[in-house]
Scaffold this motif. Structure first.
Motif, PDB file in Angstrom:
ATOM      1  N   ASN A 164      -0.031  -0.062  10.578  1.00 40.15           N
ATOM      2  CA  ASN A 164       1.051  -0.497  11.448  1.00 40.15           C
ATOM      3  C   ASN A 164       2.366  -0.474  10.679  1.00 40.15           C
TER       4      ASN A 164
ATOM      5  N   GLU B 101       9.011  -5.033   4.145  1.00 39.38           N
ATOM      6  CA  GLU B 101       9.286  -6.015   3.095  1.00 39.38           C
ATOM      7  C   GLU B 101       9.544  -7.412   3.675  1.00 39.38           C
TER       8      GLU B 101
ATOM      9  N   ILE C 198       4.644  -3.402  11.027  1.00 39.19           N
ATOM     10  CA  ILE C 198       4.288  -4.677  10.383  1.00 39.19           C
ATOM     11  C   ILE C 198       4.493  -4.579   8.879  1.00 39.19           C
ATOM     12  N   ILE C 199       4.106  -3.440   8.297  1.00 39.35           N
ATOM     13  CA  ILE C 199       4.204  -3.297   6.841  1.00 39.35           C
ATOM     14  C   ILE C 199       5.655  -3.048   6.448  1.00 39.35           C
TER      15      ILE C 199
ATOM     16  N   ASN D  89       8.268  -8.812   6.182  1.00 38.71           N
ATOM     17  CA  ASN D  89       7.070  -9.430   6.741  1.00 38.71           C
ATOM     18  C   ASN D  89       6.036  -9.782   5.669  1.00 38.71           C
ATOM     19  N   LEU D  90       6.424  -9.647   4.406  1.00 38.31           N
ATOM     20  CA  LEU D  90       5.473  -9.837   3.306  1.00 38.31           C
ATOM     21  C   LEU D  90       4.948 -11.275   3.267  1.00 38.31           C
ATOM     22  N   VAL D  91       3.636 -11.423   3.185  1.00 40.84           N
ATOM     23  CA  VAL D  91       3.001 -12.742   3.054  1.00 40.84           C
ATOM     24  C   VAL D  91       2.472 -12.926   1.644  1.00 40.84           C
ATOM     25  N   TYR D  92       1.834 -11.901   1.134  1.00 38.11           N
ATOM     26  CA  TYR D  92       1.225 -12.035  -0.187  1.00 38.11           C
ATOM     27  C   TYR D  92       1.271 -10.705  -0.929  1.00 38.11           C
ATOM     28  N   ARG D  93       1.709 -10.778  -2.180  1.00 36.65           N
ATOM     29  CA  ARG D  93       1.648  -9.605  -3.055  1.00 36.65           C
ATOM     30  C   ARG D  93       1.311 -10.096  -4.453  1.00 36.65           C
TER      31      ARG D  93
END
Lengths: 263, 74
Positions: free
Chosen positions: A7, A13, A10-11, A15-19
């Motif tokens: 998607n 920056e 959605i992907i 929308n980042l939740v965890y990296r």
């Protein structure tokens, strides 16, 4: 087989939740698949990033599976002789009291050859943090019996299970450390589920924050699987850990604010 | 309550196929791939689009191979 689609909306920056933390290097860890060492390295890196202390933290690598920890954490690190990490941490902390100093040790390093350094640095109340990975076995050398090996637990040097009359009792070194006046915060956690990882991360964060306040030794035990040493798959090893290790090594805080937690 | 939709990106080459993430996923939208990476490990991949962006898989991953994104819809 049905496969998920990518998607692209959605992907992004924002929308980042965890990296993976930037304090963790891009080197692929040498640990076995599913090993708790990797998870613990990762959360230490996250805590360092969140507290923004990458330049002020000094880690001490032990001897054992995590001997190469300095390849994975992008911070100043020093390798110690086997079991001597708390002694080295004592020296570094006394020479550079403004730095955050932590050791990262396994049970062979901390509870066997390094028992003396562990007990005395805790008794002196050195203002350092110890992260202790307990998997009840000597992982690096081929799964031999450790002081923390459970009663009846099989290892390559106790193939019929640990017999207490011959091999002695398993050592709860974290409880020993908690009973010494120099320790301030002592806790036992695990990293096998998301909830436990979050709790362990919070404990490590608390330990670093208390070190900043110069409260005394902070000690975080992390129960981990050793799937290679226990001859299981990672998922089986986690289940075995819950069923067998947790009754003997119960999770939770042992000493908070310098006071033993009554059970 | 706003609906949430998430997505994950897996670094296939770093995945060691330990399967610890599979139990952690509340919507069971991940599985091991029948294919392997260059080290011979079956890597984790998406099988459905039910991701809610909870990041549980990424939080238990020993090798930090998973990046998680999330958006609110509606």
């Amino acid at each position: 087989m049905e496969t998920g689609t990518v998607n692209s909306d959605i992907i992004r920056e924002e929308n980042l939740v965890y990296r993976k933390s930037r304090v963790l290097t891009d080197n692929i860890m040498h640990y076995c698949p599913g090993c708790g060492h990797g998870t613990t390295h990762r959360i230490i890196a996250e805590v360092i990033e969140e507290l923004d202390i990458q330049e002020e933290v000094i880690g001490i690598a032990p001897v054992g599976c995590s001997v190469l920890a300095y390849n994975y954490l992008d911070i100043d690190m020093q390798e110690a002789a086997h079991g001597r990490a708390p002694a080295l941490a004592t020296a570094i902390k006394r020479l550079m009291p403004s730095k955050y100093v932590f050791t990262y040790q396994g049970d062979g390093d901390l509870a066997a050859i390094g028992t003396s350094e562990t007990i005395h640095s805790a008794n002196r109340g050195e203002n350092i943090t110890i992260v202790f990975i307990n998997n009840g076995i000597y992982g690096m050398t081929g799964g031999q019996m450790a002081p923390t090996t459970l009663e009846g637990m099989k290892s390559s040097t106790s193939p019929y299970g640990r017999e207490v009359s011959l091999m002695g009792h398993p050592l709860k070194i974290t409880d020993l450390v908690a009973r010494l006046p120099g320790s301030y915060f002592v806790t036992r956690q695990a990293v096998h589920t998301p909830a436990n990882v979050r709790k362990t991360k919070k404990a490590i964060r608390t330990a670093f924050e208390l070190q900043r306040e110069k409260k005394g030794m902070t000690f975080v035990e992390v129960l981990s699987n050793c799937n290679s040493g226990w001859k299981m798959t990672p998922v089986q090893a986690n289940k075995w850990m819950v069923e067998n290790m947790f009754p003997f090594f119960p999770l939770g805080d042992i000493k908070v604010n310098g006071e033993l937690v009554s059970k | 309550m706003a609906k949430v939709k998430g997505d994950i990106v897996v670094e296939i080459e770093r995945c060691k196929g330990c399967e610890v993430c599979l139990d952690a996923c509340p919507t069971k939208m991940i599985a091991m791939s029948p294919d392997v990476n260059s080290k011979g490990y079956h890597y984790m991949h998406k099988i459905k689009d039910d991701c809610i962006g909870c990041a549980n898989c990424a939080i238990v991953c020993p090798d930090g191979v998973i990046t998680v994104y999330k958006v609110k819809i509606g």
